[in-house]
Design an enzyme around this catalytic site. Structure first.
Site, mmCIF file in Angstrom:
data_model
loop_
_atom_site.group_PDB
_atom_site.id
_atom_site.type_symbol
_atom_site.label_atom_id
_atom_site.label_comp_id
_atom_site.label_asym_id
_atom_site.label_seq_id
_atom_site.Cartn_x
_atom_site.Cartn_y
_atom_site.Cartn_z
ATOM 1 N N GLU A 25 0.906 -1.184 0.078
ATOM 2 C CA GLU A 25 0.052 0.015 0.073
ATOM 3 C C GLU A 25 1.026 1.268 -0.091
ATOM 4 O OE1 GLU A 25 -4.235 -1.151 1.575
ATOM 5 O OE2 GLU A 25 -3.152 -0.495 3.291
ATOM 6 N N CYS A 31 -11.439 2.632 5.525
ATOM 7 C CA CYS A 31 -10.625 3.961 5.854
ATOM 8 C C CYS A 31 -11.004 5.073 5.151
ATOM 9 C CB CYS A 31 -9.297 3.890 5.995
ATOM 10 S SG CYS A 31 -8.638 3.004 4.764
#
Lengths: 633, 633
Positions: free
Chosen positions: A311, A395
């Site tokens: 990520e 998120c």
């Protein structure tokens, strides 16, 4: 070292159509739908303690890790968004929803102040044993941001008091004193929340704690190794301390590495602390990291972190388009960081990137209907990438909505004797400048038009500097004060046009920021974009989406270099949007007879290409999309 | 169903310079150096049982899996390579080295026949409980191939007897009978080894076992789930049964999925069994999978399996160049499969791909010095990809060497009344054709030249068909028999020129396969190659390597479509090689002043581009490389 203070979003009213629509959508649709999703996915229920321990709902991944462990943060972020909504308009139902959550958190909190619903319910004996992976401090940070926002919106202290107690516990637990753990968060977040709290209360202990977390990061021996050993852990992630930017002390860092959101939150906190503590070394580190990212590691959309694997960041100029991760959260956090850099120095490069990330990297994350999201943001898709209504790791949903709900906070700043305008788009505000209340009314159809009109209404005639950002893309910008042309080039320093004079009621500044469609080229070292061109107009990056190009395989097109790119206002599309169009070529699959390779070149035919702003893509169902178009020289 | 039988490599002598050099290198350097590496890395030592259990030398990965668990296969493969070397030339030292290993294996083998050094030494109680991951049957397959090769080279049965005992144990353990496990290998290999053994001994039980493993694969409920549950395993890999091609029964499979080497070995065994058992459904499945791969999922180099993530297949037309995995083993195994398909049908498409994989996908895996390897084979590199002397998973090292050591086995085949020539390159052989011994002498400087001369020497004048492959790339091929031109187009069926006549001693066939430098285009759906062109001459794919292009950033070049590509013989390079050269453009980094994006197009300058055969790259130190060159239309 802080020289500029952003105007609070509550002090700035959005009047321009563009942001007004986004804000209204977030308030009317996103905030309630996110509450429904939190309820539907058991996240609100997970706060109700004590109770029989239910099974884990999000199946652990191959590292035996479940994203459920940071549900507290989702709650914190929703309270933050919902409080921003309240700041725009009080709403008894939302307040009741927040109060219910706060009530649950109050009940869940332990006598010693500890407050993490996962650990309290499931493995209290393991609390504070895995800061590397398990997000306890990250969760605390988001809860704290929620508590601050709720207090600011309503004046109610209860949640803030809960968090203060929790912070006392955290401050007791971590630090360099005897018996304290020398830990810091695997995922930074609490640091910038603590600075926010310091701004709110002036309690220096909170700033000190933030500074401790930032300063301790990367100290040798690495804390994450120490705690992993204590747990008998596999060291898998520990093998890559770059992942959490704990590979070296922050002041020595000069390459953006690891998980992109962690990096952006950390750098944001570093810039915050540089300002608060006059820490020149920290500021220099921020500048180095900024330079590294924006000259080698950032997509043309201001997406950062190309790889799904971590990520995060990979290597210089590695910016693949179809697999671009470019998490929405990372672009949101890049905006936070850019804003902090602007508090230190008025440099157009920070504001240009802030704006680029806002209109492209971040805004793309939220659908037109306000209820669908992108987590990762590729710059090319075969049609399989599409928005989702919720995510096992939600998120990004609330990062997009909290940004939009507070976007007016990025428009203005003030310094001792200046009023600074960073962004344009139709706003009204009244700010203290050089000791005087100054009304500001900005009219603009930005980002569709670069014509901006600003009327100032100081309570009394006052001398101060008005600093208007001249975006990097706005070549040939012009300005007038009360109808009189001023020399923009001569009066612009670091991307800000300075106009110092005694301002009187009704003084009017007109700005013309030319929004010509432009071709953008990537540095030849970016091999993914080699031989390709992107289209941009003003702050918006464009893409070819299938919906606007019927019968044309959008990823199989070529745009001749001499083909004129024209702006095309389309009032029928969404709430009105300016598209770009140009004559190009389409390359057909036909004639291939299923061959994978052949010696005859592909056939091509003339085709009118139509490009839509990247942030608008995938709002009309799935379909192929491409930002970087092959260019015919 | 088998219609064509390949000539054994021991019956075909390589006389052409190209393959002779490679073979000599493997015999003189690769075989001994691989033995040294096996010794240096403790792999030979690991066979010496019983002894105190040493620590695991290859650290387990994040799935707690160590590649050390398939060391037995490395030993088996080395014995296979070394035996191939002996088949070329007996060598007492190599024989002693093999005998020492066989002695160790004999001592390690359990009374019940079981033979796996990892399990015997470390966790015998767990044997046969994780076929999915732990490679017991795969190891057995490679040991078996080694045993067969050693027997064929020396006539010594000892290793073969050991393996026959082990196979008895395996046949007892697995099957559909009462008390048997209905398992099959997570990594296919033993299946094709068993078919080899059947060819050697005629023992039908071995063929039956191979058929059982292939037929049982993908049966529901999935065996890997059953054993995973019994182990209390995490199901991680089990979640993707496609990884091991056990997601559905093999006859229903029509997409190439999962781990590429597993897939290729499986399909090889399927084609073997289709031939041996006249299984039309199995043949059809092979044909479907072949079509799927070669029309949607294969690199221009015949590399397969684009992704490092699963070491395997992803989705149609997903063929990224810089991250191409394209494992050497997968191309070697594609050659095995293609050869089996050619046993079923004489179709040029199989031989074209076999040849493409041989000269590009596979040969690239071994360095000029014979002691360095590529595991993955990207088609573009920034210079960081380089050959290594050994690897934690050394599978590819011996796959490359065993292929080269036996490459002459891919040149010829016979059917009831025909002699077939699949490959060219300078060979001598004597084969039984239509009841007569026929001497064949082929002279050629292939692959540098397409001029081929074949002289036949039948013991007695005999009628039979000579079938000469006309490669797909050889447009305008010409042929003469005893100086007399024959009509190639009219006499070519499915890529093979058939010449049926009574052949007499000294009859001479001349073949002219035009080797013009060619441009190759990828189907426009391959977005990684869009707007790009590859260069090919004969069976060789070319690349731009930095070493041949001083001062030119090879990945930042453009080749105009109308620029002539010329062949350039370079006797000074390696053992002589034909390069390609063309006038193109180089795009410079200068003038960017560290900018990542800008509106001005990159500057370019004329540049002479020089391309080298892909298989030769990275033999002069590390440097950037690119196969697909941006084309200027």
């Amino acid at each position: 070292m802080r020289r500029y203070t952003p105007a609070r979003f509550t002090d700035v009213k959005l009047t321009g159509a563009f942001w007004r629509e986004r804000l209204d959508t977030v308030l009317a649709r996103t905030v309630p739908s996110q509450h429904r999703q939190l309820a539907a996915h058991g996240i609100l229920e997970s706060l109700k303690l004590p109770k029989p321990v239910p099974p884990v709902s999000i199946p652990p991944n191959r590292h035996n890790f479940t994203t459920q462990i940071f549900w507290d943060s989702d709650v914190g972020k929703w309270i933050e968004v919902a409080s921003y909504a309240l700041a725009h308009k009080r709403d008894a139902e939302i307040e009741a929803q927040i109060d219910a959550v706060v009530e649950d958190l109050a009940k869940a909190q332990l006598p010693d102040g500890y407050l993490n619903c996962w650990y309290i319910q499931r493995e209290l004996e393991n609390r504070w044993t895995n800061l590397r992976d398990n997000h306890e401090l990250y969760n605390a940070g988001h809860l704290l941001e929620g508590a601050i926002a709720y207090y600011q919106a309503t004046g109610r202290r209860r949640f803030l008091d809960i968090m203060e107690r929790y912070l006392d516990h955290i401050a007791e637990t971590f630090g360099t004193g005897p018996g304290q753990k020398r830990g810091y968060p695997g995922h930074p977040e609490i640091e910038l929340a603590l600075v926010k709290l310091y701004h709110l209360t002036g309690d220096k202990r909170r700033l000190d704690l933030a500074a401790y977390f930032v300063n301790e990061r990367g100290a040798k021996p690495n804390y994450f190794d120490i705690e992993a050993e204590a747990r008998g852990d596999d060291h898998y992630w520990a093998g890559t301390h770059e992942y959490s930017q704990s590979h070296k002390p922050v002041r020595e860092q000069d390459k953006a590495v690891g998980h992109a959101v962690r990096a952006m939150y950390l750098y944001t906190a570093m810039a915050d602390l540089a300002a608060e503590l006059d820490d020149a070394a920290l500021k220099r580190a921020c500048e180095r990291l900024w330079e590294d990212i924006t000259t080698k590691r950032m997509y043309v959309t201001a997406g950062v972190g190309p790889s799904a694997h971590n990520e995060g960041f990979t290597k210089d100029y590695d910016l693949p388009n179809d697999t671009a991760y470019a998490e929405t959260c990372a672009s949101v956090a890049l905006i936070l960081w850019a804003q902090r850099m602007l508090n230190l120095d008025l440099e157009g490069k920070y504001a240009d990137t802030l704006e680029l990330a806002l209109f492209n990297g971040a805004l793309t994350g939220l659908s037109r209907d306000g209820e669908h999201y992108f987590y990762d943001n590729p710059l090319e898709s075969d049609g399989s990438h599409t928005r989702w209504a919720w995510h096992p790791c939600p998120c990004c949903t609330m990062n997009a909505s909290r940004l939009i709900a507070s976007v007016s906070g990025y428009f203005y700043a003030t310094s001792a004797d200046s009023l600074i305008v960073h962004l344009y788009g139709g706003t009204e505000t009244t700010l203290d400048v050089a000791g005087t209340r100054v009304g500001v009314m900005e009219e603009s159809d930005y980002p569709w038009s670069g014509a901006v009109s600003i009327t100032l209404t100081p309570e009394a005639e006052t001398e101060f500097g008005l600093k208007l950002r001249i975006p990097g893309w706005a070549r040939g910008a012009r300005a007038k004060v009360n109808g009189e042309e001023i020399d923009v080039a001569a009066n612009t320093v670091n991307g800000y046009l300075g106009i110092r004079r005694r301002w009187a009621k009704g003084d009017r500044v007109e700005l013309d920021l030319p929004m010509r469609p432009e071709r953008v080229y990537a540095n030849p070292q970016v091999s993914a974009d080699f031989g390709r061109v992107a289209l941009r107009r003003g702050p918006l990056v464009y893409c070819l989406e299938q919906a606007d190009n019927p019968g044309i395989p959008v990823r199989q097109t070529r745009l001749p270099r001499n083909s004129e790119v024209r702006a095309l206002a389309r009032n029928d599309l969404f709430d009105g949007a300016t598209l770009l169009t140009a004559e190009g070529k389409a390359i057909d699959d036909d004639g291939w007879q299923r061959a994978l390779y052949r010696t005859e070149p592909p056939r091509e035919r003339p085709a009118t290409l139509t490009a839509i702003p990247y942030f608008l893509w995938n709002n009309r169902g799935p379909g192929p999309m491409q930002v970087w178009i092959a260019e015919e020289v």
